[in-house]
Design a protein around this motif. Structure first.
Motif, PDB file in Angstrom:
ATOM      1  N   GLN A  71       0.834  -1.203   0.000  1.00 12.59           N
ATOM      2  CA  GLN A  71       0.000   0.000   0.000  1.00 12.59           C
ATOM      3  C   GLN A  71       0.875   1.262   0.000  1.00 12.59           C
ATOM      4  OE1 GLN A  71      -3.242  -0.296   2.661  1.00 12.59           O
ATOM      5  NE2 GLN A  71      -3.841   1.838   2.446  1.00 12.59           N
ATOM      6  N   SER A  72       1.975   1.233   0.737  1.00 15.35           N
ATOM      7  CA  SER A  72       2.894   2.391   0.746  1.00 15.35           C
ATOM      8  C   SER A  72       3.519   2.596  -0.627  1.00 15.35           C
ATOM      9  CB  SER A  72       3.984   2.192   1.794  1.00 15.35           C
ATOM     10  OG  SER A  72       3.443   2.188   3.079  1.00 15.35           O
ATOM     11  N   ILE A  73       3.856   1.513  -1.305  1.00  9.45           N
ATOM     12  CA  ILE A  73       4.411   1.619  -2.659  1.00  9.45           C
ATOM     13  C   ILE A  73       3.384   2.233  -3.609  1.00  9.45           C
ATOM     14  CG2 ILE A  73       5.196   0.280  -4.660  1.00  9.45           C
ATOM     15  CD1 ILE A  73       6.546  -1.628  -2.676  1.00  9.45           C
ATOM     16  N   ILE A  74       2.140   1.785  -3.491  1.00 11.97           N
ATOM     17  CA  ILE A  74       1.077   2.354  -4.325  1.00 11.97           C
ATOM     18  C   ILE A  74       0.899   3.835  -4.016  1.00 11.97           C
ATOM     19  CG2 ILE A  74      -1.407   2.282  -4.820  1.00 11.97           C
ATOM     20  CD1 ILE A  74      -1.226  -0.778  -4.324  1.00 11.97           C
ATOM     21  N   ASP A  75       0.933   4.202  -2.731  1.00 14.74           N
ATOM     22  CA  ASP A  75       0.858   5.618  -2.334  1.00 14.74           C
ATOM     23  C   ASP A  75       1.962   6.423  -3.010  1.00 14.74           C
ATOM     24  OD1 ASP A  75      -1.263   5.119  -0.674  1.00 14.74           O
ATOM     25  OD2 ASP A  75      -0.131   5.334   1.204  1.00 14.74           O
ATOM     26  N   PHE A  76       3.179   5.902  -2.931  1.00 10.39           N
ATOM     27  CA  PHE A  76       4.318   6.610  -3.505  1.00 10.39           C
ATOM     28  C   PHE A  76       4.167   6.781  -5.017  1.00 10.39           C
ATOM     29  CE2 PHE A  76       8.362   6.280  -5.779  1.00 10.39           C
ATOM     30  CZ  PHE A  76       8.941   7.458  -5.381  1.00 10.39           C
ATOM     31  N   LEU A  77       3.792   5.723  -5.703  1.00 11.24           N
ATOM     32  CA  LEU A  77       3.661   5.792  -7.167  1.00 11.24           C
ATOM     33  C   LEU A  77       2.581   6.792  -7.580  1.00 11.24           C
ATOM     34  CD1 LEU A  77       4.044   2.030  -8.129  1.00 11.24           C
ATOM     35  CD2 LEU A  77       5.713   3.872  -8.438  1.00 11.24           C
ATOM     36  N   ILE A  78       1.471   6.780  -6.868  1.00 11.59           N
ATOM     37  CA  ILE A  78       0.407   7.732  -7.201  1.00 11.59           C
ATOM     38  C   ILE A  78       0.848   9.157  -6.889  1.00 11.59           C
ATOM     39  CG2 ILE A  78      -1.931   8.470  -6.583  1.00 11.59           C
ATOM     40  CD1 ILE A  78      -2.596   5.488  -6.285  1.00 11.59           C
ATOM     41  N   LEU A  79       1.500   9.359  -5.763  1.00 12.51           N
ATOM     42  CA  LEU A  79       2.005  10.678  -5.403  1.00 12.51           C
ATOM     43  C   LEU A  79       3.024  11.168  -6.434  1.00 12.51           C
ATOM     44  CD1 LEU A  79       2.094  12.993  -3.339  1.00 12.51           C
ATOM     45  CD2 LEU A  79       3.920  11.768  -2.183  1.00 12.51           C
ATOM     46  N   ALA A  80       3.948  10.307  -6.828  1.00 15.01           N
ATOM     47  CA  ALA A  80       4.954  10.683  -7.830  1.00 15.01           C
ATOM     48  C   ALA A  80       4.286  11.007  -9.157  1.00 15.01           C
ATOM     49  CB  ALA A  80       5.966   9.552  -8.003  1.00 15.01           C
ATOM     50  N   PHE A  81       3.277  10.236  -9.544  1.00 16.49           N
ATOM     51  CA  PHE A  81       2.573  10.501 -10.799  1.00 16.49           C
ATOM     52  C   PHE A  81       1.824  11.830 -10.736  1.00 16.49           C
ATOM     53  CE2 PHE A  81      -1.123  10.051 -13.644  1.00 16.49           C
ATOM     54  CZ  PHE A  81      -0.453   9.871 -14.838  1.00 16.49           C
ATOM     55  N   CYS A  82       1.181  12.116  -9.603  1.00 18.66           N
ATOM     56  CA  CYS A  82       0.473  13.394  -9.454  1.00 18.66           C
ATOM     57  C   CYS A  82       1.439  14.575  -9.528  1.00 18.66           C
ATOM     58  CB  CYS A  82      -0.287  13.427  -8.132  1.00 18.66           C
ATOM     59  SG  CYS A  82      -1.698  12.324  -8.082  1.00 18.66           S
ATOM     60  N   ILE A  83       2.586  14.458  -8.890  1.00 21.56           N
ATOM     61  CA  ILE A  83       3.581  15.531  -8.949  1.00 21.56           C
ATOM     62  C   ILE A  83       4.100  15.689 -10.373  1.00 21.56           C
ATOM     63  CG2 ILE A  83       5.907  16.194  -8.188  1.00 21.56           C
ATOM     64  CD1 ILE A  83       5.161  15.013  -5.455  1.00 21.56           C
ATOM     65  N   PHE A  84       4.321  14.572 -11.058  1.00 15.03           N
ATOM     66  CA  PHE A  84       4.763  14.621 -12.457  1.00 15.03           C
ATOM     67  C   PHE A  84       3.759  15.384 -13.313  1.00 15.03           C
ATOM     68  CE2 PHE A  84       4.310  12.575 -16.652  1.00 15.03           C
ATOM     69  CZ  PHE A  84       5.522  12.941 -17.201  1.00 15.03           C
ATOM     70  N   ILE A  85       2.473  15.069 -13.168  1.00 11.92           N
ATOM     71  CA  ILE A  85       1.435  15.758 -13.940  1.00 11.92           C
ATOM     72  C   ILE A  85       1.389  17.237 -13.569  1.00 11.92           C
ATOM     73  CG2 ILE A  85      -1.071  15.896 -14.335  1.00 11.92           C
ATOM     74  CD1 ILE A  85       0.279  13.510 -15.697  1.00 11.92           C
ATOM     75  N   LEU A  86       1.490  17.544 -12.285  1.00 12.99           N
ATOM     76  CA  LEU A  86       1.462  18.934 -11.835  1.00 12.99           C
ATOM     77  C   LEU A  86       2.628  19.729 -12.428  1.00 12.99           C
ATOM     78  CD1 LEU A  86       0.106  21.017  -9.901  1.00 12.99           C
ATOM     79  CD2 LEU A  86       1.750  20.281  -8.182  1.00 12.99           C
ATOM     80  N   ILE A  87       3.833  19.166 -12.388  1.00  8.67           N
ATOM     81  CA  ILE A  87       5.004  19.852 -12.953  1.00  8.67           C
ATOM     82  C   ILE A  87       4.851  20.019 -14.456  1.00  8.67           C
ATOM     83  CG2 ILE A  87       7.500  19.626 -13.343  1.00  8.67           C
ATOM     84  CD1 ILE A  87       6.755  20.406 -10.487  1.00  8.67           C
ATOM     85  N   LYS A  88       4.325  19.004 -15.107  1.00  2.00           N
ATOM     86  CA  LYS A  88       4.131  19.076 -16.561  1.00  2.00           C
ATOM     87  C   LYS A  88       3.158  20.204 -16.915  1.00  2.00           C
ATOM     88  CE  LYS A  88       3.624  15.998 -20.389  1.00  2.00           C
ATOM     89  NZ  LYS A  88       4.371  14.908 -20.857  1.00  2.00           N
ATOM     90  N   VAL A  89       2.075  20.330 -16.162  1.00  2.00           N
ATOM     91  CA  VAL A  89       1.099  21.397 -16.401  1.00  2.00           C
ATOM     92  C   VAL A  89       1.728  22.761 -16.127  1.00  2.00           C
ATOM     93  CG1 VAL A  89      -1.057  22.404 -15.529  1.00  2.00           C
ATOM     94  CG2 VAL A  89      -0.934  19.964 -16.017  1.00  2.00           C
TER      95      VAL A  89
END
Length: 148
Positions: A71-89
């Motif tokens: 579950q922590s790994i899933i949290d991290f991956l989703i958090l990293a993906f959200c930050i990636f999208i935010l930076i891209k925008v």
């Protein structure tokens, strides 16, 4: 020493970092809630009703909660993906702003073909005039003797 500390705190970098840490913590709790309350149950449905948080192995008196780790790994991956999208925008928005500023700069006027030809003729004539001036003999002073 206190004066240096005040100057250090007043710098924009430190304040930006503090705001980033606070916002990051709040964002992390939102993503954790998203994973725990929405995504993990959906994954459990697809995987046959498995709840990751309850997965564990008992070895003698020790309990290894590998489900919480997953579950922590899933949290991290989703958090990293959200930050990636935010930076891209944000990068996209900043590049649009830079393009608008470049477009606002006045462009130099485009010269017509006739003007370019006239300028070339002018330049050639000025070169010809400087050569003609160099070839004309010098005027002699009246004190100089004429050649015999």
């Amino acid at each position: 020493m206190i004066k240096e500390f005040k100057e250090f705190i007043k710098r924009g970098n430190v304040m930006d970092l503090a705001v980033g840490v606070i916002v990051g913590g709040a964002f992390s709790s939102i993503v954790t809630s998203l994973v725990n309350n929405i995504l993990t149950p959906i994954l459990g449905i697809f995987l046959g009703g498995i709840d990751f948080s309850g997965l564990s192995i008992n070895i003698k008196d020790a309990t290894i909660n590998y489900g919480l780790f997953i579950q922590s790994i899933i949290d991290f991956l989703i958090l990293a993906f959200c930050i990636f999208i935010l930076i891209k925008v944000l990068n996209k928005l900043m590049s649009v702003g830079k393009k608008e500023m470049k477009e606002e700069a006045p462009k130099p006027p485009i010269k017509k073909e006739e003007v370019i030809l006239l300028e070339e003729i002018r330049d050639l004539l000025s070169k010809k005039d400087t050569k003609a001036v160099k070839k004309t003999p010098k005027k002699r002073d009246s004190k100089e003797k004429a050649p015999k």
